[in-house]
Design a protein around this motif. Sequence first.
Motif, short mmCIF file in Angstrom:
data_model
loop_
_atom_site.label_atom_id
_atom_site.label_comp_id
_atom_site.label_asym_id
_atom_site.label_seq_id
_atom_site.Cartn_x
_atom_site.Cartn_y
_atom_site.Cartn_z
N GLY A 52 17.44 -51.06 -4.50
CA GLY A 52 17.20 -52.32 -5.18
C GLY A 52 18.29 -52.72 -6.16
O GLY A 52 18.65 -53.90 -6.25
N TRP A 53 18.82 -51.75 -6.90
CA TRP A 53 19.73 -52.08 -8.00
C TRP A 53 21.19 -51.78 -7.72
O TRP A 53 22.07 -52.22 -8.49
CB TRP A 53 19.29 -51.34 -9.27
CG TRP A 53 17.95 -51.82 -9.73
CD1 TRP A 53 16.74 -51.22 -9.54
CD2 TRP A 53 17.67 -53.03 -10.43
NE1 TRP A 53 15.73 -51.98 -10.07
CE2 TRP A 53 16.27 -53.10 -10.63
CE3 TRP A 53 18.48 -54.08 -10.91
CZ2 TRP A 53 15.66 -54.17 -11.29
CZ3 TRP A 53 17.87 -55.14 -11.56
CH2 TRP A 53 16.47 -55.18 -11.75
N THR A 63 10.96 -42.32 -4.71
CA THR A 63 11.01 -43.13 -5.94
C THR A 63 12.45 -43.45 -6.32
O THR A 63 12.80 -44.62 -6.57
CB THR A 63 10.31 -42.39 -7.09
OG1 THR A 63 8.96 -42.09 -6.72
CG2 THR A 63 10.33 -43.22 -8.36
N ALA A 78 9.24 -48.38 -5.52
CA ALA A 78 9.45 -47.12 -6.22
C ALA A 78 8.25 -46.73 -7.07
O ALA A 78 7.88 -45.55 -7.15
CB ALA A 78 10.70 -47.22 -7.10
N VAL A 79 7.61 -47.71 -7.70
CA VAL A 79 6.41 -47.44 -8.51
C VAL A 79 5.30 -46.89 -7.63
O VAL A 79 4.57 -45.95 -8.02
CB VAL A 79 5.96 -48.72 -9.23
CG1 VAL A 79 4.60 -48.53 -9.88
CG2 VAL A 79 6.99 -49.13 -10.29
N SER A 83 4.86 -48.14 -0.52
CA SER A 83 6.18 -48.16 -1.14
C SER A 83 7.28 -48.53 -0.15
O SER A 83 8.32 -49.05 -0.53
CB SER A 83 6.49 -46.80 -1.77
OG SER A 83 6.90 -45.84 -0.81
N THR A 121 11.84 -52.15 -6.64
CA THR A 121 11.32 -51.39 -7.78
C THR A 121 9.81 -51.22 -7.67
O THR A 121 9.26 -50.16 -7.99
CB THR A 121 11.67 -52.11 -9.10
OG1 THR A 121 13.09 -52.20 -9.22
CG2 THR A 121 11.11 -51.36 -10.30
N ALA A 122 9.12 -52.26 -7.21
CA ALA A 122 7.68 -52.14 -6.98
C ALA A 122 7.38 -51.04 -5.96
O ALA A 122 6.42 -50.27 -6.11
CB ALA A 122 7.11 -53.47 -6.51
N LEU A 175 14.78 -47.27 -5.95
CA LEU A 175 15.47 -47.80 -7.13
C LEU A 175 16.95 -48.01 -6.82
O LEU A 175 17.54 -49.03 -7.21
CB LEU A 175 15.30 -46.86 -8.31
CG LEU A 175 13.90 -46.82 -8.94
CD1 LEU A 175 13.84 -45.72 -9.99
CD2 LEU A 175 13.54 -48.17 -9.56
N ALA A 229 15.72 -56.84 -5.99
CA ALA A 229 15.78 -55.66 -6.85
C ALA A 229 14.41 -55.28 -7.38
O ALA A 229 14.00 -54.11 -7.35
CB ALA A 229 16.76 -55.91 -8.00
N TRP A 230 13.67 -56.26 -7.87
CA TRP A 230 12.35 -55.97 -8.42
C TRP A 230 11.32 -55.66 -7.33
O TRP A 230 10.36 -54.91 -7.56
CB TRP A 230 11.87 -57.12 -9.30
CG TRP A 230 12.58 -57.16 -10.62
CD1 TRP A 230 13.51 -58.06 -11.03
CD2 TRP A 230 12.43 -56.22 -11.69
NE1 TRP A 230 13.97 -57.76 -12.29
CE2 TRP A 230 13.31 -56.62 -12.72
CE3 TRP A 230 11.65 -55.08 -11.88
CZ2 TRP A 230 13.43 -55.92 -13.91
CZ3 TRP A 230 11.77 -54.38 -13.07
CH2 TRP A 230 12.64 -54.80 -14.08
N THR A 231 11.53 -56.20 -6.13
CA THR A 231 10.62 -55.87 -5.03
C THR A 231 10.78 -54.41 -4.63
O THR A 231 9.79 -53.69 -4.42
CB THR A 231 10.89 -56.79 -3.82
OG1 THR A 231 10.75 -58.16 -4.22
CG2 THR A 231 9.92 -56.50 -2.69
#
Length: 413
Positions: free
Chosen positions: A310-311, A303, A390-391, A242, A387-388, A307, A383-385
């Motif tokens: 990223g956002w 987590t 965080a997952v 992560s 988020t990955a 997020l 942002a989506w990287t």
Amino acid sequence: MSGSGRFRILRPRRGSNTPISDAAPVPHGGGVPALRLSAFYFCYFAFLGAFAPFWALYLQSKGLTAAQIAVLLALVPVTRVFGPTFWGWMADRRGRRAGVIRLTTAATLVSFCGVFADSGFAWLFVVMLVMNLFWSGSLPLVEATTMGHLGDGVSRYGRIRAWGSVGFVAVVVGAGQLLDVQGIGALPWLIAGLLALHLASAFKVPEAPGHLHGAEHAPVWDILRRPEVLALFGGCFLLTVSNGPYHTFYSIWLVEHGYRKADVGLLWALGVVAEIVVFMAWTPLASRWSLRALLLGAYGVTTLRFLAIGWLPFSLTAVILAQVAHAATFGFFHGAAVALTHRFFRGRHQSKGQALYSGVGFGAGGAAGGLLAGILWEPAGGAWTFTAGAVMAAAAFAVTARWLRLPSQGAAG
């Protein structure tokens, strides 16, 4: 040690294959060379204070692509898959750790100086591969050495380890200011100087008290098959995956959103200051919450942290809070993981246990996270990287909650 109320240290003869261990406890608070151990941590992480936040920016200045940068930075964790295990095995074979620590730090400095010869991708790949094969060996051995000196006083680990975080902060703040003035080209010279200090500190690391271990120790493979050990290392792996976007692209992400290099340095420092607070307060923290609870807290907070990065990069408040959350992402996580590894891998397996923790988590997990970040960054965006990432932290939470079950051992469990 000798005298009333102390344990007699049995040191292996020169050339003996008797491994170092701490199977017999060291008296609480007695004879721990905290200053020399703290100095090593300070210098080791001072180097990281220059390397981790700014090396990607240096590589970018040399015209390397995002994918090439990700590959080069992934060499750091890739070598931690194999390097610590090899150097831990060598230390166990020799029955001493200090000589291996000095060898690896000296070779790290010599190999890094190769960056002054060329800046092409292929050459830097070779230089960073060789450098990190040596660099990856010293810290797990010092962690095992520190735990060997502490014995049954492991709650004091945080105050010694905190000096590493102090070293990181001291350098990262100054380096950001320096590079804004001198330019990113000054970075290799700064790193070389810090590695020289790192080498000097390695020659002050003392051997841990060695105690002859008994035959009652389980084989290391029997320990690794235990569900709680698999859950610990599985969570460590996922948590470090992560962190891939953070360690690879965080500085670039901030600069792209208008932050200066000095700002980047201050934000990295803020995260490590939060980490220092955790390490300095480790004894009351571990007394109030179980190690399992601290790990779950680390994974849950991480987590939310990634997020936010990223956002919400345009929100200074969100970015600052995300850096304060590093107290959990690393402080809670590392303190609890090292303590649990020390609990699971006793006696002759202590060096192997710390090497496995480093290799599985910071090695395999870091490599996978860095490569994942490099694959996602350009097509998916920052942002989506994140988020990955965080997952992956959420997955670490799930694994730990489901399978890491510890027998009750007072407050420390």
